[in-house]
Structures are given as structure tokens and as C-alpha cells.
Enzyme design. Structure first.
Site, PDB file in Angstrom:
ATOM      1  N   LYS A   1      60.343  29.445   8.816  1.00  0.00           N
ATOM      2  CA  LYS A   1      61.697  30.005   8.666  1.00  0.00           C
ATOM      3  C   LYS A   1      62.527  29.787   9.939  1.00  0.00           C
ATOM      4  O   LYS A   1      63.687  29.395   9.870  1.00  0.00           O
ATOM      5  CB  LYS A   1      61.609  31.518   8.364  1.00  0.00           C
ATOM      6  CG  LYS A   1      60.904  31.825   7.047  1.00  0.00           C
ATOM      7  CD  LYS A   1      60.722  33.314   6.816  1.00  0.00           C
ATOM      8  CE  LYS A   1      59.729  33.967   7.740  1.00  0.00           C
ATOM      9  NZ  LYS A   1      58.317  33.588   7.537  1.00  0.00           N
TER      10      LYS A   1
ATOM     11  N   GLN B   1      58.471  37.586   7.441  1.00  0.00           N
ATOM     12  CA  GLN B   1      57.274  37.612   6.582  1.00  0.00           C
ATOM     13  C   GLN B   1      57.495  36.714   5.362  1.00  0.00           C
ATOM     14  O   GLN B   1      58.217  35.738   5.474  1.00  0.00           O
ATOM     15  CB  GLN B   1      56.911  39.058   6.173  1.00  0.00           C
ATOM     16  CG  GLN B   1      56.369  39.902   7.310  1.00  0.00           C
ATOM     17  CD  GLN B   1      57.429  40.486   8.222  1.00  0.00           C
ATOM     18  OE1 GLN B   1      58.346  41.150   7.769  1.00  0.00           O
ATOM     19  NE2 GLN B   1      57.305  40.253   9.517  1.00  0.00           N
TER      20      GLN B   1
HETATM   21  P1  GDP Z   1      58.028  31.387  10.603  1.00  0.00           P
HETATM   22  O1  GDP Z   1      57.387  32.690  10.914  1.00  0.00           O
HETATM   23  O2  GDP Z   1      58.256  31.207   9.138  1.00  0.00           O
HETATM   24  O3  GDP Z   1      59.272  31.127  11.402  1.00  0.00           O
HETATM   25  O4  GDP Z   1      56.973  30.265  11.018  1.00  0.00           O
HETATM   26  P2  GDP Z   1      56.097  30.224  12.372  1.00  0.00           P
HETATM   27  O5  GDP Z   1      56.972  29.819  13.476  1.00  0.00           O
HETATM   28  O6  GDP Z   1      55.315  31.469  12.522  1.00  0.00           O
HETATM   29  O7  GDP Z   1      55.037  29.119  12.005  1.00  0.00           O
HETATM   30  C1  GDP Z   1      55.409  27.831  11.653  1.00  0.00           C
HETATM   31  C2  GDP Z   1      54.740  26.854  12.634  1.00  0.00           C
HETATM   32  O8  GDP Z   1      54.829  25.540  12.147  1.00  0.00           O
HETATM   33  C3  GDP Z   1      55.425  26.832  13.985  1.00  0.00           C
HETATM   34  O9  GDP Z   1      54.478  26.506  14.958  1.00  0.00           O
HETATM   35  C4  GDP Z   1      56.441  25.691  13.822  1.00  0.00           C
HETATM   36  O10 GDP Z   1      56.779  25.081  15.060  1.00  0.00           O
HETATM   37  C5  GDP Z   1      55.663  24.741  12.971  1.00  0.00           C
HETATM   38  N1  GDP Z   1      56.440  23.925  12.041  1.00  0.00           N
HETATM   39  C6  GDP Z   1      57.576  24.242  11.352  1.00  0.00           C
HETATM   40  N2  GDP Z   1      57.894  23.239  10.511  1.00  0.00           N
HETATM   41  C7  GDP Z   1      56.951  22.292  10.661  1.00  0.00           C
HETATM   42  C8  GDP Z   1      56.719  21.023  10.039  1.00  0.00           C
HETATM   43  O11 GDP Z   1      57.436  20.583   9.157  1.00  0.00           O
HETATM   44  N3  GDP Z   1      55.616  20.333  10.449  1.00  0.00           N
HETATM   45  C9  GDP Z   1      54.772  20.798  11.408  1.00  0.00           C
HETATM   46  N4  GDP Z   1      53.727  20.052  11.741  1.00  0.00           N
HETATM   47  N5  GDP Z   1      54.971  21.978  12.012  1.00  0.00           N
HETATM   48  C10 GDP Z   1      56.030  22.723  11.625  1.00  0.00           C
HETATM   49  P1  IMO Z   2      56.715  35.858  10.014  1.00  0.00           P
HETATM   50  O1  IMO Z   2      58.111  36.424   9.929  1.00  0.00           O
HETATM   51  C1  IMO Z   2      52.568  36.126   8.756  1.00  0.00           C
HETATM   52  C2  IMO Z   2      50.927  40.105   8.049  1.00  0.00           C
HETATM   53  C3  IMO Z   2      49.883  40.620   9.016  1.00  0.00           C
HETATM   54  C4  IMO Z   2      49.104  41.523   8.093  1.00  0.00           C
HETATM   55  C5  IMO Z   2      50.177  42.123   7.197  1.00  0.00           C
HETATM   56  C6  IMO Z   2      50.687  43.476   7.656  1.00  0.00           C
HETATM   57  O2  IMO Z   2      56.371  35.238  11.307  1.00  0.00           O
HETATM   58  O3  IMO Z   2      56.442  34.990   8.829  1.00  0.00           O
HETATM   59  P2  IMO Z   2      52.086  44.425   9.701  1.00  0.00           P
HETATM   60  O4  IMO Z   2      52.170  44.003  11.121  1.00  0.00           O
HETATM   61  O5  IMO Z   2      53.353  44.291   8.947  1.00  0.00           O
HETATM   62  O6  IMO Z   2      51.439  45.779   9.573  1.00  0.00           O
HETATM   63  O7  IMO Z   2      51.043  43.397   9.035  1.00  0.00           O
HETATM   64  O8  IMO Z   2      51.249  41.200   7.209  1.00  0.00           O
HETATM   65  N1  IMO Z   2      52.192  39.677   8.697  1.00  0.00           N
HETATM   66  C7  IMO Z   2      52.556  38.401   8.825  1.00  0.00           C
HETATM   67  N2  IMO Z   2      51.904  37.264   8.511  1.00  0.00           N
HETATM   68  N3  IMO Z   2      53.816  36.062   9.254  1.00  0.00           N
HETATM   69  C8  IMO Z   2      54.491  37.195   9.553  1.00  0.00           C
HETATM   70  O9  IMO Z   2      55.782  37.180   9.927  1.00  0.00           O
HETATM   71  C9  IMO Z   2      53.851  38.436   9.376  1.00  0.00           C
HETATM   72  N4  IMO Z   2      54.209  39.717   9.596  1.00  0.00           N
HETATM   73  C10 IMO Z   2      53.179  40.468   9.161  1.00  0.00           C
HETATM   74  O10 IMO Z   2      49.108  39.573   9.524  1.00  0.00           O
HETATM   75  O11 IMO Z   2      48.259  40.761   7.268  1.00  0.00           O
END
Ligand code: GDP
Ligand code: IMO
Ligand code: MG
Length: 424
Positions: A16, A223
Site C-alpha cells: 500500500k 492492514q
Molecule cells: P504495506 O504495509 O501494504 O505498505 O506493505 P509493506 O511495506 O509492509 O510490505 C511490502 C514490501 O514489499 C515492502 O518491503 C515493499 O518495499 C515491497 N514491495 C512493494 N511492491 C513491490 C513489488 O512490486 N515488488 C517487490 N519485489 N517488492 C515490493
Molecule cells: P500494514 O498496514 C500485516 C496483524 C498482526 C496480527 C494481527 C493483529 O503494514 O499492512 P494488532 O497489532 O492489530 O493487534 O495485530 O494483525 N497485523 C498486520 N499484518 N500488516 C499490517 O499492517 C498489520 N497490522 C496488524 O501481525 O496478526
């Protein structure tokens, strides 16, 4: 004008942060509507990497305002750390960031209660990020919460003390040994002072006035839909409505003001924490996805569980959110697979279903899968996608009745293929 919404279709971490950053130049305001520092949204550009927990992912763009909405829960200490990072990058955050007066505060004792509650659950623990999210939302719905707007009133300290006392009694009942609270409180109070540089606003008026003035707004979810408090794999969920409806309550926007709904999903699935995950791979293929996709939590560093794409879950999320455009990320992680699998349905006690079951943790759920040809080669944003990937996209579009507007091919801003001409 209408508010567009971008949210996760799976169990979070769909990318995201990256995609909001890519789309930000098209918007005047980016607004987070729920969740708290359990989120970790990663942005990569110009060879740098940032992880945001509370601050919306539009913060690095000049000319865009970033609102932390009323539906969000804020830990001042985490927020301060995020801002310290912005300061090192010379981001003028006081000009770009606003906080809703109605957002709730995470107290140090909320974090202790989270730890105590998880410890009491033993092997049935949720796998919480332990950021105090559940206890803070409990105080919100229990009508005990402390809000950002309270900071501006003379009763703030008294309200804080009363809530802390209540928490200490609860911790005692849970036999939880409280340690280090004085230091935590000191950092927290200091962060409360620090935060007052950021304008506190009546965000429901701010957003609706902005809409009336013709401003373009993107609501950023945290999330994912399968962690939604009502519709996720309960009780292994977070404590807020992560689905599109949460954008209405988390920002004060009427449902008829929602425009595009961008549903973002990985080309496969991951989950961090406990709870059901029907397509989870426990073998070397799961490990391969984790290794290539660097699947380790952005907030807690925990290894993410990995598995194939689950169409039952994806179609459920499309339905719940009224998704108008899909966005697929991490397609590049599958570059090196001869074949890919997709879950097309579930078999529960001998009965086939394509519905997300009431009890997703039912051990009797078996996945029905189909094999898909892999593309087995590199992807580039400047070259046509390989036929096998186009076929994978066609299949998903056909099943969900929804176009895939963007395909993300890597973590960097530039590694993005925009297929929808309206977004190009
Ligand atoms: P979010 O919580 O939805 O914002 O996602 P996160 O940042 O927690 O996790 C997504 C991970 O994948 C991060 O390390 C990003 O840098 C990486 N990422 C996002 N888009 C891509 C993609 O298209 N390819 C790869 N290889 N990594 C990506
Ligand atoms: P983003 O926005 C992935 C998961 C936790 C746990 C459950 C409850 O980065 O996608 P909490 O802290 O809310 O009590 O945890 O939800 N969890 C996530 N997993 N991405 C997240 O956020 C999360 N936020 C909470 O690992 O299983
Ligand atoms: Mg994340």
C-alpha cells in the site's frame, strides 16, 4: 468531488505504501483512516527506503497534505520517531501533516495491556504487533478513550491519570508485572509536547470542505480486508474496520462520496501473526517466496508466512469493498517459477464452496487449486509483460470482474507498470 480509497485485499503488507506514494501526485490530500503503528508502509525512491507507521504515505511529495484521520490510533512516541526520520530528510512536516482531534491516543499502559492479553492467551495468541492497538480501540468503543483533542484541554493530565489507574488495576488482575512504566511515561509525555507543532484539526470538516472546494483526496488503508474486525478471519484480526466502510467512519465522509476503490493484492499471499491461512506453503516453495520477496514484517521484523494466491479470499475482499480497480504487486517475486498455483475454491467437510467460510480457522478447509504457467523471466516497466503474466492477469480479471489497473514490478517508485490509461 469524491474520495478515492486504496486498501489491502489480503492480510496486509500488499504494498500500500509504495502505491500510495506512486499515486500521490494525482491527489491534494492523502488521509489515513484506521489502524495505528501496527502498520508498516514501505516507500522506496532515489535509492532510499522509508517505513511509515502512522503518517500517510504522501508525506514525501510537495504540495500534498497528509491527514491522520479520526479512525486512527496514535502512539506519540512512534509518531515522534517517524517525524525524526522526516527531519533528517528535510521534509517540512508541519506544512504537510494534520491530525484529527478525534483520533485516539495509545497510552504506554495500552501497550502493556496488549502484552498481558497476549501472554494470557498462550498458544491461542493473536500474534499481535504489541503496539497497544486492541486495548486502545477497546477503550474507544468502551467510551473511556483519550483523544488528541484532549491534549488541548486543562483536564488532559487528570484524564490520563484516571485511564492509567484503570489500566494498572486491569494489569494487576492479569497478574502482569509492570516494569519500566515511568520511563515509558516520560517519553510519552515528552512526545505529546513535541507533537504540538503539528496542527490538530476538526478533520471531518477539513475533508468535507476540501471536497466542496474540488480537492482530490485519496484515503489510505492500513492492514488488509482479511484482518477486518467484522469480516476478517476472526478472532485473528486487528481491531478496526479495514474495509472501505472504514474510510467513511474513519474520516467522516458520507458513503455517496466514495469514488474509486483501489484494491491492492500481492501476486501470491502472505500473513504475519497467527490465524488461518489456507494456501500457506510450509515447504521449500514457501521459503523461496519468503526469500525472493524479502517477506519479513516492516513493523516487527517477523518472517511472513507465504502461500499461493487465494481467489476465494480475493473475490470476498472485492465484494466487501466494492473494488473498482485492482492493483497487483510483487509480480516480480514470481519471475523464477516454472508453474504457479492459485486456489480457486475450498472443500469444507466434503463440500465445495467458493465462499469465505464463517470459521476460516476450521481445520477441515482444504484448498482446491489450479496450476498456472509461470513466466520464468525478468519483468521491466518499459517492456511488454510476458504472455504468461498477461494470462495470469486475464484470469484474475475474469474471476473478479475487475480490471488490474497497475502491476508493481519491484519496490521502487519507478518499478511500476500503469495499465489503466486514466492513471497514466
Ligand atoms: P504495506 O504495509 O501494504 O505498505 O506493505 P509493506 O511495506 O509492509 O510490505 C511490502 C514490501 O514489499 C515492502 O518491503 C515493499 O518495499 C515491497 N514491495 C512493494 N511492491 C513491490 C513489488 O512490486 N515488488 C517487490 N519485489 N517488492 C515490493
Ligand atoms: P500494514 O498496514 C500485516 C496483524 C498482526 C496480527 C494481527 C493483529 O503494514 O499492512 P494488532 O497489532 O492489530 O493487534 O495485530 O494483525 N497485523 C498486520 N499484518 N500488516 C499490517 O499492517 C498489520 N497490522 C496488524 O501481525 O496478526
Ligand atoms: Mg506493512
Amino acid at each position: 468531488m469524491q474520495v478515492d480509497v486504496l486498501l489491502g485485499m489480503q492480510w496486509g503488507d500488499e504494498g500500500k505504501g509504495k502505491i500510495v506514494d506512486v499515486l500521490t501526485p494525482k491527489y491534494d490530500i492523502i488521509a489515513r483512516f484506521q489502524g495505528g503503528p501496527n502498520a508498516g508502509h514501505t516507500l522506496e525512491f532515489d535509492g532510499k527506503k522509508f517505513v511509515l507507521h502512522t503518517i500517510p504515505s504522501g508525506i514525501f511529495h510537495e504540495g500534498t497534505m497528509n491527514l491522520i484521520g479520526n479512525g486512527v490510533v496514535i502512539d506519540p512516541v512512534t509518531l515522534r520517531k517517524e517525524i525524526d526520520n522526516l527531519i533528517t530528510q528535510n521534509v517540512p512536516y508541519t506544512e504537510r501533516l494534520l491530525i484529527s482531534r478525534k483520533a485516539h491516543l495509545i497510552l504506554p499502559t495500552h501497550r502493556l495491556l496488549d502484552a498481558a492479553s497476549e501472554a494470557a492467551k498462550g498458544k491461542d495468541k493473536i500474534g499481535s504487533t504489541l503496539k497497544g492497538i486492541g486495548p486502545t480501540y477497546m477503550d474507544k468503543t468502551g467510551r473511556n478513550g483519550l483523544r488528541i483533542g484532549d491534549i488541548e484541554t486543562p483536564k488532559f493530565q487528570a484524564k490520563y491519570n484516571a485511564l492509567k489507574e484503570k489500566h494498572l488495576q486491569m494489569l494487576e488482575r492479569l497478574n502482569y508485572k509492570v516494569e519500566g512504566l515511568a520511563e515509558m511515561e516520560e517519553a510519552w509525555m515528552s512526545a505529546i509536547e513535541f507533537m504540538q507543532d503539528i496542527p490538530f484539526v476538526n478533520s471531518e470538516y477539513y475533508i468535507n470542505n476540501a471536497l466542496n472546494e474540488g480537492k482530490k483526496i485519496l484515503a489510505e488503508g492500513a492492514q488488509g480486508s482479511l484482518l477486518d474486525i467484522d469480516f476478517g478471519s476472526y478472532p485473528f484480526v486487528t481491531s478496526s474496520n479495514t474495509i472501505c466502510a472504514g474510510a467513511c467512519t474513519g474520516l467522516g465522509i458520507a458513503p455517496n462520496k466514495i469514488g474509486e476503490v483501489y484494491g491492492i493484492f500481492k501476486a501470491y499471499c502472505t500473513r504475519v501473526g497467527s490465524g488461518p491461512f489456507p494456501t500457506e506453503l510450509f515447504d521449500s516453495t514457501g521459503q523461496k517466496l519468503r526469500d525472493i520477496g524479502h517477506e519479513y514484517g516492516a513493523t516487527t521484523g517477523r518472517p511472513r508466512r507465504c502461500g499461493w494466491l487465494d481467489m476465494v479470499a480475493l473475490k470476498y475482499a472485492v465484494m466487501l469493498n466494492g473494488v473498482t480497480k485492482l492493483i497487483m504487486t510483487k509480480a516480480d517475486v514470481l519471475n523464477d517459477f516454472e508453474t504457479i498455483e492459485v486456489c480457486t475454491g475450498y472443500e469444507v467437510r466434503g463440500e465445495y464452496t467458493e465462499e469465505f467460510p464463517y470459521d476460516h480457522s476450521d481445520e477441515a478447509i482444504k484448498t482446491v487449486t489450479k496450476k498456472v504457467e509461470g513466466w520464468n523471466g525478468d519483468l521491466s516497466a518499459s517492456a511488454p509483460l510476458p504472455k504468461a503474466l498477461e494470462d495470469y492477469i486475464d484470469y484474475i480479471e475474469g474471476e473478479t470482474n475487475c480490471d488490474i489497473a497497475i502491476v508493481s514490478l519491484g519496490p521502487d517508485r519507478t518499478q511500476t507498470m500503469v495499465r489503466d490509461t486514466q492513471l497514466a
